[in-house]
Design an enzyme around this catalytic site. Sequence first.
Site, PDB file in Angstrom:
ATOM      1  N   ASN A   1      -6.607 -33.408  57.830  1.00 12.09           N
ATOM      2  CA  ASN A   1      -7.953 -32.842  57.958  1.00 12.09           C
ATOM      3  C   ASN A   1      -7.866 -31.453  58.568  1.00 12.09           C
ATOM      4  O   ASN A   1      -7.158 -30.615  57.995  1.00 12.09           O
ATOM      5  CB  ASN A   1      -8.979 -33.811  58.561  1.00 12.09           C
ATOM      6  CG  ASN A   1      -8.721 -34.378  59.921  1.00 12.09           C
ATOM      7  OD1 ASN A   1      -7.868 -35.215  60.074  1.00 12.09           O
ATOM      8  ND2 ASN A   1      -9.474 -33.956  60.917  1.00 12.09           N
ATOM      9  N   ASP A   2      -8.549 -31.163  59.646  1.00 10.56           N
ATOM     10  CA  ASP A   2      -8.740 -29.774  60.081  1.00 10.56           C
ATOM     11  C   ASP A   2      -7.480 -28.909  60.150  1.00 10.56           C
ATOM     12  O   ASP A   2      -6.436 -29.366  60.615  1.00 10.56           O
ATOM     13  CB  ASP A   2      -9.302 -29.733  61.513  1.00 10.56           C
ATOM     14  CG  ASP A   2     -10.426 -30.691  61.754  1.00 10.56           C
ATOM     15  OD1 ASP A   2     -10.904 -31.307  60.808  1.00 10.56           O
ATOM     16  OD2 ASP A   2     -10.821 -30.814  62.922  1.00 10.56           O
TER      17      ASP A   2
ATOM     18  N   SER B   1      -7.878 -31.604  67.221  1.00  7.55           N
ATOM     19  CA  SER B   1      -7.788 -30.203  66.815  1.00  7.55           C
ATOM     20  C   SER B   1      -7.617 -29.224  67.972  1.00  7.55           C
ATOM     21  O   SER B   1      -8.063 -29.472  69.086  1.00  7.55           O
ATOM     22  CB  SER B   1      -9.028 -29.820  66.015  1.00  7.55           C
ATOM     23  OG  SER B   1      -8.893 -30.349  64.727  1.00  7.55           O
TER      24      SER B   1
END
Length: 494
Positions: A38-39, A99
């Site tokens: 993801n991020d 993150s």
Amino acid sequence: MNSPILQKARTYEAQYGEAIPASERPVYHLTPWVGWMNDPNGFSFYQGQYHLFYQYYPYKTVWGPMHWGHAVSRDLLRWEYLPAAMAPDMPYDKDGCFSGSAAELPDGRQLLLYTGVCKSEDLNPEGHYYDIQTQCVAVGDGVNYEKIPQNPVLTVKDLPEGYSKYDFRDPKIWQEPDGTYSAVAVARTEDKSGAVILYHSPDGFEWHFVTVLDHCRNEHGRMWECPDFFELDGRYLLLLSPQEMQARDEFHAGHATIYLVGDYDPETHTFRREDVHLADYGIDFYATQTLLAPDGRRIMTAWLQTWSDIEDKPQGAKWFGQMICPRELHLKDGRLIQAPIRELEAARTNRVYHENVSVSQPTTLEGIRGRVADLTVNVAPDGELYRSFTIKMAADGEYYTSLTYDTYTSRLTIDRSHAGSHCDFVHSRSCEVRRQDGALKLRILLDRNSIEVFANDGEQVMTVWLYTPQSADGISFSADGKVKVTAEQYDLSF
Ligand code: FRU
């Protein structure tokens, strides 16, 4: 020394990531070495290369205890995988290394500032074990990183009074001209919606609260995620990814990335927000992060996906999630202007050009097709103003993704309803294009599993993924009314 958890991930990705044939990945969009992405994290220029880390679960194509995957590149297009940088292997991050971002230290080491997550031992008022989220530091040489003994460096104690102790994450660090460091992170206020908090550190290790830069006040989503804050063409931009937005004006329901434009007084640390807009009007765009390149360009990457449609995975896929083609940012009349990084131009080959072709019925043009291409289309009325113009891409007898411009509503619509999905979620989005005369310029980047559309030199951008067979590679043009089409296409070769 690598922990057994990190070592296991490194061994796994080297074996199973290497086994994925290049033909099963996009060509210039970064995908995870193997498993889930993801991020984007730690997007930075360090020791002569661009580094891009990512939220990573190597073992499956689903979200799991977060690791940091790692890749490097000299042109932001051809990526080389490096071993996973971090694994959830400490008491304060045993449930995930969430993150974060990267900066260089004066001694030449690279510092990673990230969110460590561990589950609480007590229950929250809803009767759940909750995430304890703290900000932590790891330091390394561009390949191997050590988490520092002082971790965590910021905890909920560093939040203003009354803020939620469940959400505090996604620190984005940058170095100030005087060599000190600042960072923004997100938290949740008393009204349960997001806020962006500014922290400062003399050395990257010891951090303290400065101010709350801006609040959501439940206006643009609830919780905010993945903040970034920087100067752009004389103004300041706060980039954010809100969760649970309510549809209103140009904002659609659900997840999105927005930017707040305003002014910032560095003396008083006051951000004065003037305007808010969506960063990308397509379907799959979230969790942006930017870097300042050595040549002064502000370059943005993002997850080419949102949380709402993660269930639609191609069968048997060994990877899931990809990053956008990085974009250069500018601000014009208070609006974000985005362009694919200029490095892409060096990869252009096999130019095909058709000028002022009259189009009404569905028309294909010799040489204009493909799933890996950089295509620019200029459209103008042929006589009277046309009603609408459509491009069908990634098309065969069964599949297509379309882009339609309606001159009555001035709206551009991207629609991938016929791109093979079996899931009942959003497949179409539209945005206003601020042109009255029917003149439209579209730059379209295709890369096997995605389409990025830059309208009128990046005034509006629309991004979608698609997982149709690569044999669906047709491109055609049609109009309700009559248009003149000029199309220029390049293959991209790396
Ligand atoms: C955004 C996000 C972040 C978090 C990460 C976890 O997509 O929810 O807020 O740090 O993903 O993987």
